[in-house]
Design an enzyme around this catalytic site. Sequence first.
Site, PDB file in Angstrom:
ATOM      1  N   ASP A  92     -22.076  31.752 -26.620  1.00  0.00           N
ATOM      2  CA  ASP A  92     -22.395  32.966 -25.886  1.00  0.00           C
ATOM      3  C   ASP A  92     -23.158  33.883 -26.826  1.00  0.00           C
ATOM      4  O   ASP A  92     -23.000  33.826 -28.038  1.00  0.00           O
ATOM      5  CB  ASP A  92     -21.126  33.636 -25.373  1.00  0.00           C
ATOM      6  CG  ASP A  92     -21.460  34.812 -24.470  1.00  0.00           C
ATOM      7  OD1 ASP A  92     -22.557  34.791 -23.878  1.00  0.00           O
ATOM      8  OD2 ASP A  92     -20.668  35.754 -24.372  1.00  0.00           O
ATOM      9  N   SER A  93     -23.969  34.736 -26.246  1.00  0.00           N
ATOM     10  CA  SER A  93     -24.935  35.507 -27.026  1.00  0.00           C
ATOM     11  C   SER A  93     -24.380  36.747 -27.698  1.00  0.00           C
ATOM     12  O   SER A  93     -24.994  37.307 -28.583  1.00  0.00           O
ATOM     13  CB  SER A  93     -26.053  35.949 -26.097  1.00  0.00           C
ATOM     14  OG  SER A  93     -25.507  36.794 -25.093  1.00  0.00           O
ATOM     15  N   ASP A 265     -16.084  29.050 -17.999  1.00  0.00           N
ATOM     16  CA  ASP A 265     -15.353  29.273 -19.251  1.00  0.00           C
ATOM     17  C   ASP A 265     -14.459  30.467 -19.016  1.00  0.00           C
ATOM     18  O   ASP A 265     -14.752  31.324 -18.182  1.00  0.00           O
ATOM     19  CB  ASP A 265     -16.298  29.589 -20.417  1.00  0.00           C
ATOM     20  CG  ASP A 265     -16.695  31.049 -20.417  1.00  0.00           C
ATOM     21  OD1 ASP A 265     -17.568  31.404 -19.598  1.00  0.00           O
ATOM     22  OD2 ASP A 265     -16.123  31.847 -21.177  1.00  0.00           O
ATOM     23  N   CYS A 303       3.309  17.387 -14.597  1.00  0.00           N
ATOM     24  CA  CYS A 303       2.285  17.386 -15.635  1.00  0.00           C
ATOM     25  C   CYS A 303       2.542  16.273 -16.653  1.00  0.00           C
ATOM     26  O   CYS A 303       3.676  16.019 -17.044  1.00  0.00           O
ATOM     27  CB  CYS A 303       2.282  18.735 -16.339  1.00  0.00           C
ATOM     28  SG  CYS A 303       1.065  18.861 -17.655  1.00  0.00           S
ATOM     29  N   CYS A 305       1.122  16.212 -19.724  1.00  0.00           N
ATOM     30  CA  CYS A 305       0.697  16.620 -21.064  1.00  0.00           C
ATOM     31  C   CYS A 305       1.794  16.400 -22.097  1.00  0.00           C
ATOM     32  O   CYS A 305       2.951  16.166 -21.760  1.00  0.00           O
ATOM     33  CB  CYS A 305       0.263  18.091 -21.057  1.00  0.00           C
ATOM     34  SG  CYS A 305       1.614  19.282 -21.225  1.00  0.00           S
ATOM     35  N   CYS A 308       4.764  18.901 -21.718  1.00  0.00           N
ATOM     36  CA  CYS A 308       5.662  18.608 -20.599  1.00  0.00           C
ATOM     37  C   CYS A 308       6.389  17.281 -20.769  1.00  0.00           C
ATOM     38  O   CYS A 308       7.474  17.082 -20.215  1.00  0.00           O
ATOM     39  CB  CYS A 308       4.882  18.627 -19.282  1.00  0.00           C
ATOM     40  SG  CYS A 308       4.404  20.304 -18.813  1.00  0.00           S
ATOM     41  N   HIS A 334      -0.572  22.805 -23.156  1.00  0.00           N
ATOM     42  CA  HIS A 334      -0.266  22.607 -21.738  1.00  0.00           C
ATOM     43  C   HIS A 334      -1.323  23.253 -20.834  1.00  0.00           C
ATOM     44  O   HIS A 334      -1.813  22.625 -19.897  1.00  0.00           O
ATOM     45  CB  HIS A 334       1.106  23.154 -21.367  1.00  0.00           C
ATOM     46  CG  HIS A 334       1.293  23.235 -19.885  1.00  0.00           C
ATOM     47  ND1 HIS A 334       1.597  22.134 -19.112  1.00  0.00           N
ATOM     48  CD2 HIS A 334       1.089  24.261 -19.008  1.00  0.00           C
ATOM     49  CE1 HIS A 334       1.605  22.481 -17.834  1.00  0.00           C
ATOM     50  NE2 HIS A 334       1.295  23.770 -17.737  1.00  0.00           N
TER      51      HIS A 334
END
Length: 370
Positions: A92-93, A265, A303, A305, A308, A334
């Site tokens: 990003d600028s 984002d 989930c 992950c 989890c 997570h």
Amino acid sequence: MSFGFELLKKDEAGARLGRVTTAHGAFTTPVFMPVGTKATVKTMTPEELEDTGVDIILANTYHLYLRPGHNVIKDLGGLHSFMNWQGPILTDSGGFQVFSLSNLRKIDERGVTFNSHLDGARYTLTPENTVEVQEALGSDIIMPLDECAPSGADREYTVRSMNLTHRWALRSKAAKREEGPALFGIVQGGMFADLRRESAATLVEAGFDGYAIGGLSVGEEKDVMREMTYAAVEHLPEESPRYLMGVGTPEDLVLGVEAGIDMFDCVMPTRNARNGTLFTSGGKLVIKNSRFERDPEPVDPECACYTCSNYSRAYLRHLFMAGEILAMRLNTLHNLYYYTALMKDMQRAVREDAFGDFKKSFFGRLAALA
RNA sequence: GGGGCCGUAGUUAAGUCGGUUAUAACGCUGGCCUGUCAAGCCAGAGGGCGCGGGUUCGAGUCCCGUCGGCCCCG
């Protein structure tokens, strides 16, 4: 230049499946980019990011320019080498800092003059030096300097701000090296639909590698954000990627994809993780709540992950209350897994012509568990 | 035996020459977080001032007694 976008599929509502190619690899869209402002997605190693399914990350020109300095990073072989992330990077600028650090800056035609939030030192970001810094960092996709106007800005202010952003976009394009990174245009226009259309049309005429929609999710109502998104998308070309900057909640992502957005984002999954809020298939869960003190269940039973799979809500709450660093790591892991899995689910849904059903069940589940 | 200091939210403390509904921090409870100034921010609950008397229009503040803790001198 090795940047490219291929639109693989589009459903009747407008949701898209695509493929972006960069100098550091390709990824499927819609995609979510975790924010790694200071050349790190807070608490995560690049290997862990990869394991959670992250394809591309975002870093910030303003912060890296201030510290450690883009030339330091350039001398060390560029951002990818510096931080050991070999996948695509979008920078990003510093345009958002024009907004978020508004008390520390001054805007004029030339650019933005800041007083550093670190030590107060004054310096100026211009469209030209912003491109130069991002090229020095070795970013794959760079953003032009823009002004992200506040949500309450009136029409007069917004028109002036938008036109300035357009002039800066053209200067950025002119400043960019021929063989440099991809450069996106940023649609502004505040909360005025006709200005959003005008902004999109103006940028498309100039021609950029992709188009971002900026200046949203700055405090406006949800339906206004949607309206502005649609107004901009309407004038964006099918064959270019579209990036809705700074958005958002899981609900925002689903609605954004439906609107035809390809890239997102947001700090939400990472910041909220550090502040004790976790995203689940049943909605938000504030892990610090006392009701989880003795809860042996995982954060989200559905989930897959690492967090989890191995830890209980009770343990995560304990770690958080105790101020342990591991709490932030496990929570971030997570949330990022949840976000990337959500994007992959949406990719699959579009591929299988089932996005409408996906959206219905996504919101239905939130409503049922609310 | 004599003298002194200290007891105020769960904790550590601040409370001026007595004067509205007794402060703060941490902790606790809840909420918030959208291109990261963010392990952050906001809000709330919680004590009637060790205890018992007294003086006063009015006492956490002054006096007496008492209990507990600490210190000094014998």
